[in-house]
Design an enzyme around this catalytic site. Structure first.
Site, PDB file in Angstrom:
ATOM      1  CB  CYS A  37      -0.991  -0.006   1.165  1.00  0.00           C
ATOM      2  SG  CYS A  37      -0.383  -0.746   2.659  1.00  0.00           S
ATOM      3  NE  ARG A  57       1.918  -9.680   4.901  1.00  0.00           N
ATOM      4  CZ  ARG A  57       0.607  -9.629   4.652  1.00  0.00           C
ATOM      5  NH1 ARG A  57      -0.202 -10.496   5.254  1.00  0.00           N
ATOM      6  NH2 ARG A  57       0.109  -8.736   3.821  1.00  0.00           N
ATOM      7  CD  GLN A  64      -0.371  -8.772  -0.249  1.00  0.00           C
ATOM      8  OE1 GLN A  64       0.198  -7.702  -0.427  1.00  0.00           O
ATOM      9  NE2 GLN A  64      -1.215  -8.971   0.744  1.00  0.00           N
ATOM     10  CG  ASP A  81      -1.990  -5.506  -2.748  1.00  0.00           C
ATOM     11  OD1 ASP A  81      -3.210  -5.393  -2.544  1.00  0.00           O
ATOM     12  OD2 ASP A  81      -1.128  -5.149  -1.944  1.00  0.00           O
ATOM     13  CG  HIS A 112      -3.629  -0.280  -2.762  1.00  0.00           C
ATOM     14  ND1 HIS A 112      -2.522  -1.049  -3.050  1.00  0.00           N
ATOM     15  CD2 HIS A 112      -3.952  -0.537  -1.471  1.00  0.00           C
ATOM     16  CE1 HIS A 112      -2.183  -1.736  -1.971  1.00  0.00           C
ATOM     17  NE2 HIS A 112      -3.029  -1.444  -1.005  1.00  0.00           N
ATOM     18  CE  LYS A 118      -9.883  -8.548   7.510  1.00  0.00           C
ATOM     19  NZ  LYS A 118      -8.656  -9.351   7.357  1.00  0.00           N
ATOM     20  CG  HIS A 174      -5.964  -1.390   1.499  1.00  0.00           C
ATOM     21  ND1 HIS A 174      -4.604  -1.211   1.637  1.00  0.00           N
ATOM     22  CD2 HIS A 174      -6.552  -0.363   2.172  1.00  0.00           C
ATOM     23  CE1 HIS A 174      -4.383  -0.129   2.377  1.00  0.00           C
ATOM     24  NE2 HIS A 174      -5.543   0.396   2.715  1.00  0.00           N
TER      25      HIS A 174
END
Length: 602
Positions: free
Chosen positions: A300, A329, A347, A349, A351, A430, A476
């Site tokens: 992000c 992580r 990910q 991912d 945004h 979320k 997100h």
């Protein structure tokens, strides 16, 4: 059906606690409801501990909670316990159940408890996390343990149970502490429910993605390079690449722009984002030129800086950025599990930066994307709205407003959803996407998160229709969750028989004799021009063995080529399930494959 507890304000109480504290609420009956199973499984965990104590008198116990997959107990004994010992423990548990022992609740002072367990270092570790002056103990027969409950009235109700596996666990989940033993188990009120669950476990073992990943040569792990860091072998890399390309096109046609952020950022960026305070224990840090840097656990912050790289007008919104972002992580050694829990993953991912008035439509568009992907891979799925966790940033008003906005979007489309109290990200509520696989298991995958905190922290702006600066809303979004986890789930869902569009090897070509190999390789080359992967099985083995070898590879298509096929430029397509063959021209076959690929759109 016998009452075993009380449900009051979302909390489960056993009958003894409800009476002692004068709590009233809805009756919980022994009916396999989630609430009743929690009481049963908690009691079954204690009964397992009692059986262990009788078999291993020196045993000391840490905690034995109910979890999603049943229950477990962490404990320490002098002997090494393996899965081979589980039947013996189960047998002892059945003996205890047959004794029909009452399960009794007692209140004792902290001083009494500390004295009672003075020589038990595991129980002393439990007490460090409890601040109450008055504590509760549950006792059955000669066994007692510090516990809040809830529990059944007696052991006679615990009949249908199964111990599933032995594992190691760090004391308190801290890998700096000693490793102790953990045993997992499951329990139901109904014997049939238990039998069905055991059958599912047996099927799950056959479908285990670690086993299939090895057999199909998809991925590997190597302790020499580090735990939780998968190596993608050629077959797995082909599968993953096809999935990435499929999703890339799906993003582009929906108006997403590809971006890429760095994998390491100055630590002050993670301080500003809130990750440093709320997520630091899950991150990796290093020092460069006397400046602290953090390897990204999420994408992000990079996307925020890309947004801020240019002046944005309200006419530009919503802005949709997507990235196959590699993140790291810190997972505990005992928590890692194949592709499901790794320390490096990618990910899918995205945004989305939008006006407050656009939030509802953006969420609806994302859910359409989710639905399209799930249908392609034949997944059923459920949705949950996750609310404010204990560790969170932002005002109560922000949380109430954004949580309600998510629910309004779902309600407007008539979509069903559950509520996961306290399950939100630390920066916002979320929607979690939970998929159901072929054998009924539920997996957490995608997520949609509404965030107004990061735009505030990073002073994000757009120019409104009056020429004034305003703050956008940040959403997100990940649909797969991560490529690693999704591929692991998909491997088990399909039992390694992947859909044609992403199969690592889509066609195996079996030439009957050496004189047919040249034609086989010609077809292989033509398929590759259409981005269709194939292998030629021309090894020095009998035809029947080569066909059997091809069938074990779980590929969608098998071709057998002989004199007739070479002469007529045809192929014999073998259905490995029906063990039947059909003939068609080479051009018809290639067109059929391209039609399948072109029809597999998200």
């Amino acid at each position: 059906m016998e009452q075993i507890g009380v449900l009051s304000e979302g909390n489960i109480y056993d009958l003894q606690t409800a009476e002692a504290l004068n709590i009233t609420g809805d009756e919980i009956k022994a009916d396999n409801s989630p609430e009743s199973l929690e009481i049963l499984r908690h009691s079954c965990a204690h009964m397992m501990a009692q059986a262990i104590k009788e078999l291993y008198p020196e045993a000391k116990f840490f905690v034995g909670p109910v979890v999603k997959e049943g229950f477990y107990y962490d404990f320490k004994v002098d002997s090494k316990i393996s899965d081979d010992d589980l039947p013996t423990i189960e047998k002892k548990m059945k003996e205890i159940a047959n004794r029909k022992l009452p399960i009794e609740r007692f209140q004792e002072s902290r001083e009494e408890i500390e004295n009672k367990f003075a020589n038990d270092e595991l129980k002393q570790a439990v007490l460090k996390n409890i601040t109450d002056d008055t504590l509760t103990v549950y006792k059955q027969g000669d066994f007692e343990d510090l516990c809040r409950g809830p529990h059944l009235p007696n052991t006679r109700m615990i009949r249908a149970f199964k111990l599933t596996r032995v594992a190691g666990a760090y004391l308190g989940g801290d890998e700096e502490n000693e490793m102790i033993t953990r045993i997992y188990g499951i329990a139901f009120f109904d014997k049939k429910e238990l039998n069905d669950y055991v059958k599912m476990l047996e099927e799950a073992k056959k479908r285990d993605h670690r086993k299939l990943g090895n057999e199909l040569e998809l991925f590997a792990f190597n302790e020499d390079i580090g735990a939780g860091l998968p190596l993608w072998l050629p077959n797995g890399a082909r599968l993953r690449g096809k999935l990435e390309r499929l999703l890339y096109k799906a993003h582009r046609v929906r108006g997403y722009e590809p971006v890429r952020g760095p994998e390491i950022l100055k630590a002050n960026q993670w301080v500003k984002s809130g990750h440093y305070a709320n997520y630091k224990e899950n991150m990796y840090f290093t020092t460069i030129d006397e400046q602290e840097y953090g390897i990204k656990p999420m994408n992000c912050v990079g996307h925020i800086q890309i947004y801020k790289n240019d002046l944005v007008s309200y006419k530009d919104l919503p802005k949709k950025f997507f990235e196959y972002g590699v993140v790291h992580r810190h997972e505990l050694s005992g928590a890692m599990h194949g592709l499901f829990r790794v320390r490096e993953f990618t990910q899918d991912d995205a945004h989305i930066f939008c006006l407050p008035s656009q939030v509802k439509n953006v969420i609806i568009d994302v859910l359409e994307f989710v639905d399209s992907l799930m249908k392609l891979f034949d997944f059923k799925y459920e949705m949950e709205v996750s609310t404010k966790p204990k560790k969170a940033i932002g005002s109560d008003e922000f949380w109430e407003t954004t949580t309600q906005a998510i629910m309004n979007a779902l309600d407007s489309e008539g979509l069903e959803y559950g509520i996961d109290e306290g399950g939100g990200a630390f920066y916002g509520p979320k929607i979690d996407i939970k998929i159901l696989d072929a054998i009924g298991r539920k997996w957490q995958c995608g997520t949609v998160q509404v965030d107004m905190n990061l735009p505030t922290s990073f002073e994000m702006e757009y120019i409104n229709d009056k020429g004034e600066k305003e703050q956008p809303v940040m959403i997100h979004r990940a649909i797969l969750g991560s490529f690693e986890r999704f591929i692991g789930i998909l491997t088990e869902h399909t039992a390694g028989e992947f859909p044609f569009v992403i199969a690592p090897t889509q066609v195996i070509i079996v030439p009957i004799a050496d004189t047919h190999v040249e034609y086989a390789k010609q077809i292989q080359k033509e398929l590759l021009y259409d981005e269709i992967d194939s292998e030629v099985f021309d090894m020095n083995e009998s035809l029947n063995k080569r066909i059997r070898m091809a069938e074990k590879k779980r590929v969608p298509m098998i071709l057998v080529l002989g004199d007739e096929e070479v002469e007529n430029k045809t192929v014999a397509l073998r259905d490995r399930r029906k063990r039947e063959q059909s003939n068609m021209s080479k051009e018809e076959f290639i067109k059929m494959l391209n039609d399948i690929n072109n029809g597999s759109k998200i």
